[in-house]
Design an enzyme around this catalytic site. Structure first.
Site, PDB file in Angstrom:
ATOM      1  N   PRO A 185      74.739  56.503  71.597  1.00 63.41           N
ATOM      2  CA  PRO A 185      75.430  57.621  70.959  1.00 63.41           C
ATOM      3  C   PRO A 185      76.172  57.274  69.663  1.00 63.41           C
ATOM      4  O   PRO A 185      76.600  58.175  68.959  1.00 63.41           O
ATOM      5  CB  PRO A 185      76.414  58.086  72.042  1.00 63.41           C
ATOM      6  CG  PRO A 185      76.689  56.847  72.852  1.00 63.41           C
ATOM      7  CD  PRO A 185      75.385  56.084  72.856  1.00 63.41           C
ATOM      8  N   ASP A 203      67.381  56.011  66.264  1.00 63.59           N
ATOM      9  CA  ASP A 203      67.301  56.172  67.724  1.00 63.59           C
ATOM     10  C   ASP A 203      66.398  57.359  68.024  1.00 63.59           C
ATOM     11  O   ASP A 203      66.266  58.256  67.194  1.00 63.59           O
ATOM     12  CB  ASP A 203      68.702  56.395  68.335  1.00 63.59           C
ATOM     13  CG  ASP A 203      68.762  55.999  69.807  1.00 63.59           C
ATOM     14  OD1 ASP A 203      68.014  56.577  70.622  1.00 63.59           O
ATOM     15  OD2 ASP A 203      69.552  55.094  70.147  1.00 63.59           O
ATOM     16  N   ASP A 241      70.366  47.254  69.502  1.00 62.96           N
ATOM     17  CA  ASP A 241      70.908  47.341  70.869  1.00 62.96           C
ATOM     18  C   ASP A 241      69.966  48.201  71.728  1.00 62.96           C
ATOM     19  O   ASP A 241      70.387  48.834  72.687  1.00 62.96           O
ATOM     20  CB  ASP A 241      72.318  47.964  70.802  1.00 62.96           C
ATOM     21  CG  ASP A 241      73.136  47.772  72.081  1.00 62.96           C
ATOM     22  OD1 ASP A 241      72.891  46.793  72.810  1.00 62.96           O
ATOM     23  OD2 ASP A 241      74.029  48.617  72.345  1.00 62.96           O
ATOM     24  N   LYS A 270      68.267  42.540  76.202  1.00 66.50           N
ATOM     25  CA  LYS A 270      68.566  43.201  77.486  1.00 66.50           C
ATOM     26  C   LYS A 270      67.608  42.684  78.552  1.00 66.50           C
ATOM     27  O   LYS A 270      66.395  42.691  78.330  1.00 66.50           O
ATOM     28  CB  LYS A 270      68.360  44.711  77.351  1.00 66.50           C
ATOM     29  CG  LYS A 270      69.051  45.330  76.153  1.00 66.50           C
ATOM     30  CD  LYS A 270      70.241  46.110  76.576  1.00 66.50           C
ATOM     31  CE  LYS A 270      70.883  46.814  75.400  1.00 66.50           C
ATOM     32  NZ  LYS A 270      72.217  47.307  75.716  1.00 66.50           N
TER      33      LYS A 270
HETATM   34  C1  SAM Z   1      72.494  50.789  75.016  1.00 63.42           C
HETATM   35  S1  SAM Z   1      72.072  52.198  74.120  1.00 63.42           S
HETATM   36  C2  SAM Z   1      72.748  51.819  72.542  1.00 63.42           C
HETATM   37  C3  SAM Z   1      74.224  52.025  72.452  1.00 63.42           C
HETATM   38  C4  SAM Z   1      74.703  51.950  71.023  1.00 63.42           C
HETATM   39  N1  SAM Z   1      74.572  50.610  70.468  1.00 63.42           N
HETATM   40  C5  SAM Z   1      76.154  52.381  70.880  1.00 63.42           C
HETATM   41  O1  SAM Z   1      76.946  51.593  70.399  1.00 63.42           O
HETATM   42  O2  SAM Z   1      76.478  53.518  71.212  1.00 63.42           O
HETATM   43  C6  SAM Z   1      70.382  51.965  73.866  1.00 63.42           C
HETATM   44  C7  SAM Z   1      69.742  53.000  72.970  1.00 63.42           C
HETATM   45  O3  SAM Z   1      68.415  52.581  72.700  1.00 63.42           O
HETATM   46  C8  SAM Z   1      67.667  53.763  72.461  1.00 63.42           C
HETATM   47  N2  SAM Z   1      66.248  53.430  72.477  1.00 63.42           N
HETATM   48  C9  SAM Z   1      65.468  53.037  73.517  1.00 63.42           C
HETATM   49  N3  SAM Z   1      64.215  52.792  73.078  1.00 63.42           N
HETATM   50  C10 SAM Z   1      64.209  53.016  71.739  1.00 63.42           C
HETATM   51  C11 SAM Z   1      63.238  52.901  70.718  1.00 63.42           C
HETATM   52  N4  SAM Z   1      62.002  52.474  70.990  1.00 63.42           N
HETATM   53  N5  SAM Z   1      63.595  53.200  69.449  1.00 63.42           N
HETATM   54  C12 SAM Z   1      64.841  53.615  69.156  1.00 63.42           C
HETATM   55  N6  SAM Z   1      65.809  53.731  70.077  1.00 63.42           N
HETATM   56  C13 SAM Z   1      65.506  53.436  71.364  1.00 63.42           C
HETATM   57  C14 SAM Z   1      68.137  54.698  73.542  1.00 63.42           C
HETATM   58  O4  SAM Z   1      67.856  56.048  73.193  1.00 63.42           O
HETATM   59  C15 SAM Z   1      69.635  54.392  73.582  1.00 63.42           C
HETATM   60  O5  SAM Z   1      70.342  55.316  72.780  1.00 63.42           O
END
Ligand code: SAM
Length: 324
Positions: A185, A203, A241, A270
């Site tokens: 977010p 994202d 992330d 991760k």
């Molecule tokens: C752990 S959250 C990130 C939190 C963020 N760093 C913060 O500080 O709020 C992981 C994010 O990765 C995104 N995500 C997963 N696969 C993705 C992709 N292939 N490309 C872009 N975003 C991706 C998810 O939608 C999610 O919002």
């Protein structure tokens, strides 16, 4: 008093991940409470050891007869000593009380970490101390507490970014170009935009509106891994992330490294189920980089590679740190 250097290293467990540390060490010469001691060189372990809160780099053992003797040994070496006690708490407190105090107050960000050694010690028995003048983590006991902002950021994920940047002793400054992959977010993007950096936040899920509206932020609803370096152009910093399998992240990062158009990288590796040690070692083998378990990491590690350019840290402008 006798002081005996130990030729190996002492690893302090992260309580939730003790089995991972044991798996990495395979066998150890000794263990005491949360500490594992091994004399096996990194090669024999198959690489570096990642799943630990702290690594004591030059451990030694002291047999002492009095509290003041134990204090004198530590004081004769340096100022900063963190007590990592797991037994002998009363005696430990008496020793601690005679050592220079360490400030544990929550840190602001940005905060320039003082470049001074942070030692650690513990008691194994009433008259036996284990200590190390240097440790892999610069923080007391491997932990840092920040003065949190409970209002503005949309998630607490920004804390691990702050910790990584403090460890790197640099952070993006005004005008520096950052890519934040897996931004939503928006905790990391919020932290970067607050520094005055330009942030391309990518994202598949939406970024919180108030973060999207911050000066310098541009949101792209996109799969981060189908973006190529040529689509984005030169960057000062790449942050990632994204929740994904580690090899997917590695393959994408390889493209950026090959393109040679970014100087600084901070990425969360991760883990899904059992840690992927093979990919972690591939990350750690990238020249000029390291992989650590930050105190704000959960079931994940952080890969950091900070180059010589792209340093926006206003180090000279920062007030001197109040203490160590
Ligand atoms: C752990 S959250 C990130 C939190 C963020 N760093 C913060 O500080 O709020 C992981 C994010 O990765 C995104 N995500 C997963 N696969 C993705 C992709 N292939 N490309 C872009 N975003 C991706 C998810 O939608 C999610 O919002």
């Amino acid at each position: 008093m006798t002081r005996t250097p130990l030729p190996g290293r002492v690893y302090e467990v992260i309580p939730a991940f003790e089995t991972y540390l044991k798996g990495e060490l395979r066998a150890c010469q000794a263990s005491w409470g949360p500490f594992y001691y091994t004399e096996a060189p990194a090669d024999a372990l198959g690489g570096l050891v990642f799943w630990n809160r702290n690594t004591w780099l030059d451990p030694f053992r002291v047999e002492f007869s009095s509290i003041s003797e134990a204090v004198a040994v530590l004081r004769s070496i340096q100022r900063n000593w963190w007590p990592s006690l797991f037994t002998q708490f009363r005696r430990g407190a008496l020793i601690s009380a005679q050592l220079p105090p360490l400030s544990l107050k929550p840190r602001p960000f940005p905060w320039l970490l003082p470049d001074v050694p942070m030692g650690a010690w513990t008691l194994l028995a009433a008259h036996t101390m284990l200590a190390s003048a240097s440790a892999a983590s610069p923080f007391p006991g491997g932990m840092i507490v920040f003065a949190e902002d409970t209002q503005e950021p949309p998630s607490r994920a920004y804390l691990k970014l702050w910790e990584a940047l403090v460890r790197c002793r640099r952070w993006p400054g005004p005008g520096e170009r950052c890519l934040d992959a897996g931004a939503s977010p928006g905790g990391w993007t919020w932290a970067l935009a607050r520094l005055g950096a330009e942030v391309i936040a990518v994202d598949r899920a939406p970024l919180e509106d108030r973060v999207r509206a911050m000066p310098g932020v541009r949101f792209m609803a996109h799969d981060a891994f189908t973006l190529n370096p040529a689509d984005i152009g030169p960057l000062d910093w790449l942050f990632c992330d994204v929740i994904c399998y580690p090899p997917r992240l590695y393959g994408w990062i390889e493209k950026w490294l090959a393109a040679g158009i970014c100087n600084n990288f901070i990425c969360t590796i991760k883990m899904q189920g059992t840690p992927d040690l093979e990919t972690t070692r591939r990350f750690a083998a990238i020249p000029g980089s390291r992989v650590v378990h930050l105190s704000h990491n959960k079931h994940e590690l952080t890969w950091m590679k900070v180059g010589t350019k792209g340093n926006g840290s206003p180090e000279a402008a920062l007030p001197p740190p109040p203490d160590a």
